[in-house]
Design an enzyme around this catalytic site. Structure first.
Site, PDB file in Angstrom:
ATOM      1  N   GLN A  50       0.822  -1.205   0.000  1.00 18.20           N
ATOM      2  CA  GLN A  50       0.000   0.000   0.000  1.00 18.20           C
ATOM      3  C   GLN A  50       0.862   1.263   0.000  1.00 18.20           C
ATOM      4  O   GLN A  50       0.556   2.245  -0.675  1.00 18.20           O
ATOM      5  CB  GLN A  50      -0.919   0.012   1.229  1.00 18.20           C
ATOM      6  CG  GLN A  50      -1.655   1.321   1.467  1.00 18.20           C
ATOM      7  CD  GLN A  50      -2.615   1.686   0.350  1.00 18.20           C
ATOM      8  OE1 GLN A  50      -3.064   0.818  -0.404  1.00 18.20           O
ATOM      9  NE2 GLN A  50      -2.927   2.965   0.229  1.00 18.20           N
ATOM     10  N   GLU A  51       1.941   1.237   0.755  1.00 19.29           N
ATOM     11  CA  GLU A  51       2.760   2.440   0.911  1.00 19.29           C
ATOM     12  C   GLU A  51       3.488   2.831  -0.372  1.00 19.29           C
ATOM     13  O   GLU A  51       3.519   4.003  -0.740  1.00 19.29           O
ATOM     14  CB  GLU A  51       3.791   2.232   2.029  1.00 19.29           C
ATOM     15  CG  GLU A  51       3.208   2.273   3.430  1.00 19.29           C
ATOM     16  CD  GLU A  51       2.892   3.694   3.890  1.00 19.29           C
ATOM     17  OE1 GLU A  51       3.118   4.636   3.112  1.00 19.29           O
ATOM     18  OE2 GLU A  51       2.402   3.848   5.020  1.00 19.29           O
ATOM     19  N   SER A  52       4.122   1.889  -1.030  1.00 18.19           N
ATOM     20  CA  SER A  52       5.035   2.233  -2.129  1.00 18.19           C
ATOM     21  C   SER A  52       4.787   1.468  -3.413  1.00 18.19           C
ATOM     22  O   SER A  52       5.520   1.689  -4.396  1.00 18.19           O
ATOM     23  CB  SER A  52       6.477   1.978  -1.681  1.00 18.19           C
ATOM     24  OG  SER A  52       6.685   0.579  -1.479  1.00 18.19           O
TER      25      SER A  52
END
Length: 656
Positions: free
Chosen positions: A516-518
């Site tokens: 989700q983050e990167s």
């Protein structure tokens, strides 16, 4: 063990390689390993300004895909003294590459800096031009005698509600000197500046107003902006007994009313009703004011009035206002009222997974009579989807989760054909040299006009290279969502398993956070400064490293996957410990910060079911983040053959 590209040691020195490759007796096509070694040495030679060595390496490197990058680096560093033939030759030979755009930009900046406007006109391309380059282009056209064509575009550049770059000053000075800036044109910029709260710019612009009409307009607008109650002074919007032009004052009125609604919605409503009798506002303007009035009335405890006004103006509201009102019912735990507002939504909105879920869930929580069958039916429909709401519906039904998997298939021949594109070959070598930013530029420039099938083929190619971010983004561009193997790869598996074991954080959850983050890009940096796979802020990383006795030099360490996962997993563990091992709260804290989560918990006072708490997180980004991480964790659990559930019984039972 995961296979990854990495920089490998070269067994031959560049001097030996160049000597062998340039000797006619021993000349032969260099191997790929030799070319890669020469490329690295070429980069070093360029940094040292070693012209002789650079030229020999470029000659010796043969048909290596990254040969253009050496030529680009050498030429771009010397553009000040370059001649147009050198630049033309480079642009001609590498026209269909991202490097051509970069070279053109650097060359245009060089020409602009030295005021070589005749050459500038030849190389300018509007689709890639910066604001400063656009300004200089119009200046060059005026100098060339193309004033009639250049003037409208030049005025567009001037008429914006913010200060433009200094590179535009020469063009703007020319417009002012030639009296091209009329009061009408100035008013467009002045009103935009006030709306953007650019007061220094708006003060500067007042000097262009010479008539009483525009001087009054400017004064009125400024007064309303600084004191929104002034919107009730109807004399501000009249001139010598006659109403000013609607198009010129509507912006002021809308601006004042929307701001006043936030602090005194009842007064704003009174003034709005008065203005409606005088002015034919557009649908867009009415939608804006109605939305702000409804929210203001509601938040200022005039809820019945707000709801009645909303219902009376359903023709002038955007769907997101109904979503906002439904969430207010969610925040209050008023399930019956939630059903009412979902019922007011247009079908295209109410049948989205989110509101289909909440129609069923609200019916369940309110114990609506005779609703059991419709609730079960809605859950059955949702449970066939691969989403947060689909997984939650499966929870209430006690079903396994549906992954709705469908492989992204494409003939091998198409994949092989695509691999031969020069841009993709350059991308592969850039990944090998761990130059991920250039790789992404090359990738997207080469693929910019791909169709769906080609993007799917590109995803397979990136997957074969173990360039996970490339595979993920390619499937997004293809609009193909169902191949959960390509979209959710087990990247850096050994590291994630190791740190899951060390911290006690479930490995599928760590995968989900990084995904989700990167989107599994190890080198990315957010606008806020978060870095790497798990997007850690440098200050957070430093603090986490100190707490856990982990060696950490500086923020550049966060671009190393192993260090990033080490620190990210421990910071997530810290959030879990702080919030009683609750994944919902820990995930929200990882995104928005633990202090904000503490504040949200104080507001809800432990009265909301967990899913209602998630749905009413004030920040849309964090709300979607929590839902995505929880859903992604189940996809990863499935890919890891785990039977984990999205939440524990304790997490589902705890009111937040």
């Amino acid at each position: 063990m995961e296979l990854r590209f990495g920089i490998k040691a070269c067994t031959l020195s560049v001097a030996v390689l160049v000597s062998l490759l340039s000797n006619p007796t021993f000349a032969k096509k260099p191997s790929l390993d030799e070319q890669r070694a020469l490329y690295r040495e070429g980069k070093i030679a360029i940094a040292k300004n070693d012209q002789g060595n650079v030229q020999r390496i470029i000659s010796a490197i043969g048909d290596y895909p990254l040969k253009p990058y050496l030529e680009y680096s050498w030429l771009s560093d010397r553009l000040r003294h370059a001649n147009t033939d050198d630049v033309d030759d480079f642009l001609r030979r590498y026209d269909n590459s991202s490097l051509a755009n970069r070279m053109r930009y650097r060359w245009l900046e060089t020409l602009r800096a030295h005021d070589r406007w005749q050459h500038y006109l030849k190389y300018y391309q509007p689709q890639t031009a910066t604001t400063e380059q656009q300004c200089y282009f119009q200046l060059a056209r005026i100098r060339k005698g193309e004033r009639e064509a250049a003037l409208p575009e030049a005025l567009k550049l001037w008429t914006v509600g913010k200060s433009q770059p200094k590179g535009c000053d020469r063009l703007f000075d020319l417009l002012i000197a030639n009296n091209e800036i009329t009061e009408d044109i100035t008013w467009q910029r002045y009103s935009a500046a006030v709306l953007n709260h650019q007061y220094q710019l708006s003060t500067y612009l007042k000097r262009f107003f010479t008539s009483q009409k525009y001087q009054q307009l400017a004064t009125s607008f400024y007064q309303v902006d600084r004191d929104h109650q002034k919107i009730g002074d109807y004399k501000l919007f009249s001139h010598q007994g006659k109403s000013l032009e609607d198009t010129e004052i509507h912006g002021i009125i809308i601006h004042g009313l929307t701001h006043l609604a936030r602090v005194d919605a009842t007064s704003a409503l009174k003034h709005w009703n008065r203005y409606l009798q005088i002015h034919p506002f557009t649908t867009e303007q009415r939608t804006q004011v109605v939305s702000d009035l409804v929210k203001g009335l509601y938040q200022q405890e005039h809820r019945k009035v707000a709801d009645q006004y909303l219902i009376e103006n359903l023709d002038f509201i955007a769907p997101d206002l109904l979503e906002w009102r439904a969430r207010e019912s969610l925040r209050e735990g008023d399930w019956q009222n939630l059903l009412v507002w979902i019922g007011h939504m247009p079908q295209s909105l109410s049948e989205q997974d989110r509101w289909l879920y909440w129609r069923a869930r609200a019916g369940e929580l309110s114990h609506a009579k005779g609703a059991d069958k419709s609730i079960d039916s809605a859950y059955q429909v949702l449970s066939r989807t691969r989403s947060f709401y689909g997984f939650m519906a499966s929870e209430w039904l006690g079903n396994d989760y549906s992954m709705a998997f469908r492989p992204a298939t494409v003939p091998q021949a198409e994949i092989d054909e695509l691999k031969q594109l020069p841009g993709l070959q350059r991308t592969r070598e850039l990944i090998y040299h761990e130059d991920y930013l250039s790789a992404r530029r090359e990738w997207y420039f080469t693929n910019r006009n791909f169709n769906e099938q080609q993007w799917i083929a590109a995803a397979h190619i990136a997957g074969q290279w173990q360039w996970h971010n490339g595979a993920i983004t390619s499937l997004i561009n293809a609009g193909f969502w169902d191949d959960t193997n390509l979209r959710f790869p087990l990247a850096y598996k050994q590291s994630f398993y190791s740190h899951a074991k060390a911290t006690g954080v479930p490995v599928h959850l760590l995968f989900a956070v990084a995904r989700q983050e990167s989107a599994l890009a190890q080198d990315v940096q957010s606008p806020a400064g978060a870095r790497g796979l798990m997007q850690l802020m440098p200050a957070t990383a430093k603090q986490t490293a100190r707490k856990n006795g982990i060696r950490y030099r500086d923020s550049n360490d966060l671009f190393e996957p192993e260090i990033n996962i080490t620190l990210g997993s421990r910071y997530y563990r810290e959030m879990l410990e702080r919030f009683g091992n609750n994944r919902i709260l820990a995930t929200a804290a990882y995104n928005a910060g633990p202090h904000r989560v503490d504040t949200w918990l104080k507001v809800t006072e432990g009265k909301l079911p967990f899913d209602a708490w998630i749905e009413t997180i004030p920040y849309r980004e964090t709300r979607n983040y929590v839902q995505n991480v929880l859903a992604f964790s189940m996809i990863y659990a499935h890919n890891l053959d785990s039977k984990e559930r999205i939440l524990s019984a304790q997490e589902k039972q705890r009111a937040l």
